[in-house]
Every structure is written in structure tokens, then in C-alpha cells.
Design an enzyme around this catalytic site. Structure first.
Site, PDB file in Angstrom:
ATOM      1  N   ARG A  96      -5.033  -8.943   7.561  1.00 13.08           N
ATOM      2  CA  ARG A  96      -3.598  -8.859   7.266  1.00 13.08           C
ATOM      3  C   ARG A  96      -2.782  -9.616   8.309  1.00 13.08           C
ATOM      4  NH1 ARG A  96       0.437  -3.626   6.191  1.00 13.08           N
ATOM      5  NH2 ARG A  96       2.340  -4.842   6.399  1.00 13.08           N
ATOM      6  N   ASN A 150      -3.175  -3.273  -2.821  1.00 12.89           N
ATOM      7  CA  ASN A 150      -2.265  -4.396  -3.014  1.00 12.89           C
ATOM      8  C   ASN A 150      -3.008  -5.723  -2.945  1.00 12.89           C
ATOM      9  OD1 ASN A 150       0.334  -3.305  -3.438  1.00 12.89           O
ATOM     10  ND2 ASN A 150       0.479  -2.732  -1.273  1.00 12.89           N
ATOM     11  N   CYS A 172       1.766   2.341  -7.684  1.00  8.60           N
ATOM     12  CA  CYS A 172       2.538   1.948  -6.508  1.00  8.60           C
ATOM     13  C   CYS A 172       3.503   3.075  -6.169  1.00  8.60           C
ATOM     14  CB  CYS A 172       3.311   0.653  -6.787  1.00  8.60           C
ATOM     15  SG  CYS A 172       4.274   0.037  -5.381  1.00  8.60           S
ATOM     16  N   HIS A 202       6.132  -4.755  -7.313  1.00 12.32           N
ATOM     17  CA  HIS A 202       6.938  -5.345  -6.236  1.00 12.32           C
ATOM     18  C   HIS A 202       7.903  -6.401  -6.771  1.00 12.32           C
ATOM     19  CE1 HIS A 202       3.910  -4.064  -2.865  1.00 12.32           C
ATOM     20  NE2 HIS A 202       4.395  -3.062  -3.574  1.00 12.32           N
ATOM     21  N   TYR A 256      11.455  -5.166  -2.283  1.00 14.09           N
ATOM     22  CA  TYR A 256      10.707  -6.414  -2.150  1.00 14.09           C
ATOM     23  C   TYR A 256      11.476  -7.629  -2.663  1.00 14.09           C
ATOM     24  CZ  TYR A 256       6.452  -4.004  -0.715  1.00 14.09           C
ATOM     25  OH  TYR A 256       5.532  -3.258  -0.018  1.00 14.09           O
TER      26      TYR A 256
END
Length: 443
Positions: A96, A150, A172, A202, A256
Site C-alpha cells: 500500500r 478494496n 463497503c 467509492h 471519495y
């Protein structure tokens, strides 16, 4: 299921697992979980043992006959499961950090579910989830696969298009988080509030908001226009919306959307963080370290409140509510990632969308929406085209498809930079992208 259900959580060593265990404990009267199997890989064994021990203490404190099993053998765990949840991070937090830092280096937003970072998280994750789908079709064909990993929209798209197992739902916490927050800001009980969500994961919008059946959309738009009250999340900079934009949009964007409507502002903030080494990924890494130190405490037998700083508020509500509604044939409304089947007429029927669904024992059925407002339909379709091409690249290992997906994403600023960034990220993540092995010498 007569004697209780078997749930398997893949990625069981996640710091989120205590939240899920708490959700199952709270709902035990309606959801009799006989066995919870927590599954992880060798690299996650230490965390699995720590989280598993805490889960056992939580269940013991609650006085429930729920068995907690820990294993690195996924197939052993899956056999005879009723529900399978997935919450993986292929490459762990180290990956990440690369997903966030490398795009910023090229002057682009770095984020784990959007832009170049989202593409690479998807390409690392989708092949593993397709293997899980294949195992489930063999070992527990009647089970529901509930994915929380995700980028959930892209992952659900890939599972629906390429997976062996048809019973797939993406979950989510953003819609339920938004609903809980708006209920608090409106000063009403959450049970009285309804939001018509529609779009993609998102990339979902609230088309209307009702309290006791009466629309309060204008009042909510006023709230969204107030910098002191705006809805955001732990992992997104709470930059205030321009009031005139929110009023003219006429519907509710999700947190988002800041990446797309406030790209320059977000990038400026990320560039500052990049220089000081405090990207969100590095913040999360520190939070994770602190959480696992807490989890090691043999006297801890509840979910610690510090977990909410991790960004997973209401995760257990989203996941556990879905499992309970399928198990109990409840027929309630939840916002989920499912096959479109005509709910959004702007998008292909076979694509994954995030919409309100009626949830029964037969699974979620999307509530028809029709066309999205013209002001947002184009952006939603662009992101869907990105997700589809990215899913194809993930499955085929095609360098050309990966480059195409990278370039058509609106957060990637040029085709030249897209290729440069793609090449660097492929090299950085090659350990977790075996499908591209034959392509890397042909760039």
C-alpha cells in the site's frame, strides 16, 4: 445451517477482525454462528495468532458457544462453509505504501482504491479472489462470498465476469457510515432515515434522503455546504466542498469524490505529506502497530475503541447485517455491490454497481434506479470503463490492457507518465503480479 452456521474469514489476521467478531457477538440471538474460521497466509501467521486469541477472549467473555478456528489452510476452512468473507491485502501494508508513494512521485494522486494505486491493488488481488471463487464452487457451492477487499467495485466486477462462483456480493462501510453520520447531523434516529444510493463503489451518490418517508434532501445539501458539518472519513482529507457546487449538483457526493472534484487540492496536500513521509499508508502502518500491541494484552476481551481510527467504522454493521438478512430472509434494504441487472440503465446489465438492494435468502436484488443525472453519469461511466479494463488486465496479465486502464483513469495525467508509472509499479510489485511475468520483457 440448522445447528448454526459456519463463517470463514479470509484475511483473518486483519486488524479489522475484532470489529467483525464484535458484530457477530452482538447478533448472536439472530445469527447463530457455530464456527468462525480465520484464515491467513504464512506471512500473516503472527497477526492471525494475535487476533485469533483476542477473538477467543471476546467470545468467552460473551459466554457464547462459538468456536474460533485459526488456519493457514484455506481449503480446509472452506469445506462446508455457509458464508465466506474476504478482507485481504495482497502484499500487506508495504505494498500500500508503494501504491500511494509512487503515483505522488509522478505528480498524481496516490490512493489505494483510486487511480494508479487502485489499479495495482486490484491487479494483485483479483487473481487470488478468483482462486477463492474456484475453491468455493468446489468446496461450499451454496455459500455466499461477501467481499470487503478494496477496490471493492473492481474486485466485484472481476468476480462477476470471470469467477467460478456466482453467489458474490461486495460490501463497503461508506454507505452505512454516511447514513449514520447524516442521522446524527439531522438529529434523528437512524431507523427513520433512508438514502437512495446509486453509482459505483467509492463513486456512489445519494440521490435522495428521506426522514419518515419525507424528502429532506435540501436540508442535507445545506449541511453538505457547511464546512463544519460535512461528511468525510478517517482516510480522506476533510477538505470542505464549495457550497455553490453542492447546491448545483443537487445530490450527495461521497467522501471519495473529493479525489475527482478536488484533485488539485488533494494532490497539494499529498505532496506535502510525501515530503514528510506521512502518507495515509504510513499513518495506517503506525496505527496497525499500536493496535496489535493492544491486541496482545491477555486482559483485553473487547474491541478497543482505537480501532475506529483505522478507518473501518461500521464495518461489522455492513458485513454482519448482510449475513443476517440473507440467513433470516429479512427483506430489508441495504446498499451493496451486485450485478446491475438493469438497475442503472446507463451501465451494462452484467457489470457491478453499488445500489440499494432488497436482501432475502435468495440474496440481494437491486432496486431499479433508471438513469443517473447527466451531471454525474459521464464520470461514473468513465470509472466503470476503467474497472472493466483493469479487471481484464488482472486476469490476462496483458501489459497493453494494464497501460490502457492506467491511461483512461481520470486521476492519471498523461499517457507518457502512465507508461513510466506503470513500468515502475510493475517492477515494485512483481512479486505479487505473476500473471505479468511473460510481459515484462516485452515493454
Amino acid at each position: 445451517m440448522e445447528n448454526g452456521i459456519k463463517i470463514v474469514t479470509i484475511g483473518g489476521g486483519s486488524s479489522y477482525t475484532p470489529e467483525f467478531v464484535e458484530g457477530l457477538i452482538k447478533r448472536y440471538d439472530e445469527l447463530h454462528v457455530r464456527e468462525l474460521w480465520l484464515v491467513d497466509i504464512e506471512a500473516g501467521k503472527e497477526k492471525l495468532d494475535i487476533v485469533g486469541s483476542l477473538a477467543r477472549r471476546m467470545v468467552k467473555k460473551a459466554g457464547l458457544p462459538m468456536e474460533i478456528h485459526l488456519t493457514l489452510d484455506r481449503r480446509e476452512a472452506l469445506r462446508g462453509a455457509d458464508f465466506v468473507t474476504t478482507q485481504m491485502r495482497v502484499g500487506q501494508l508495504k505494498a500500500r505504501i508503494q501504491d500511494e508513494r509512487l503515483p505522488i512521485k509522478y505528480g498524481m494522486i496516490g490512493q489505494e482504491t483510486n487511480g494508479a494505486g487502485g489499479l495495482f491493488k486490484g491487479m494483485r488481488t483479483i487473481p487470488v479472489l478468483l482462486e477463492i471463487s474456484e475453491d468455493m464452487q468446489e468446496l461450499c457451492p451454496d455459500a455466499w462470498l461477501i467481499n470487503f477487499t478494496n477496490p471493492a467495485g473492481m474486485v466485484t466486477e472481476a468476480l462477476l465476469r470471470y469467477g467460478s462462483h456466482p453467489k458474490v456480493v461486495g460490501v463497503c462501510n461508506l454507505p452505512i457510515n454516511t447514513k449514520m453520520t447524516l442521522a446524527r447531523l439531522l438529529g434523528v434516529e437512524v431507523e427513520r432515515l433512508e438514502i437512495d444510493f446509486a453509482g459505483l463503489n467509492h463513486m456512489v451518490y445519494g440521490l435522495d434522503v428521506r426522514v419518515d418517508g419525507e424528502s429532506v434532501l435540501d436540508e442535507v445539501l445545506d449541511i453538505m455546504s457547511d464546512p463544519e458539518k460535512q461528511v468525510s472519513m478517517k482516510n480522506i482529507a476533510p477538505l470542505p466542498w464549495e457550497p455553490g457546487f453542492i447546491k448545483s449538483l443537487g445530490i450527495i457526493p461521497c467522501p471519495y469524490h473529493r479525489y475527482f472534484y478536488k484533485t488539485g487540492d488533494i494532490l497539494e496536500k499529498q505532496l506535502e505529506e510525501f515530503k514528510t513521509g506521512t502518507t495515509r499508508a504510513e499513518v495506517v502502518q503506525q496505527l496497525e502497530n499500536e493496535l496489535f500491541e493492544l491486541y496482545k494484552d491477555e486482559h483485553l476481551a473487547v474491541k478497543p475503541p482505537q480501532l475506529e481510527e483505522r478507518g473501518g467504522a461500521y464495518y461489522s454493521d455492513a458485513a454482519c447485517n448482510l449475513i443476517s438478512s440473507i440467513y433470516n430472509d429479512r427483506g430489508d434494504i441495504q446498499t451493496l455491490n451486485v450485478r446491475n441487472d438493469g438497475a442503472l440503465s446507463d451501465l451494462p446489465r452484467e457489470s457491478a454497481v453499488e445500489v440499494n438492494c432488497v436482501v432475502t435468502k435468495a440474496g440481494p436484488k437491486p432496486v431499479p434506479v433508471g438513469e443517473l443525472p447527466v451531471s454525474v453519469s459521464g464520470l461514473v461511466q468513465q470509472i466503470k470503463s476503467f474497472e472493466r479494463v483493469a479487471a481484464e488486465a488482472s486476469v490476462t496479465g496483458s501489459y497493453e490492457k494494464a497501460l490502457l486502464a492506467m491511461t483512461i483513469n481520470p486521476l492519471v495525467t498523461s499517457d507518457v507518465k502512465a507508461k513510466q508509472l506503470l513500468d515502475e509499479m510493475l517492477e515494485a510489485h512483481k512479486e505479487y503480479l505473476p500473471q505479468f511475468d511473460g510481459e515484462l520483457t516485452h515493454r
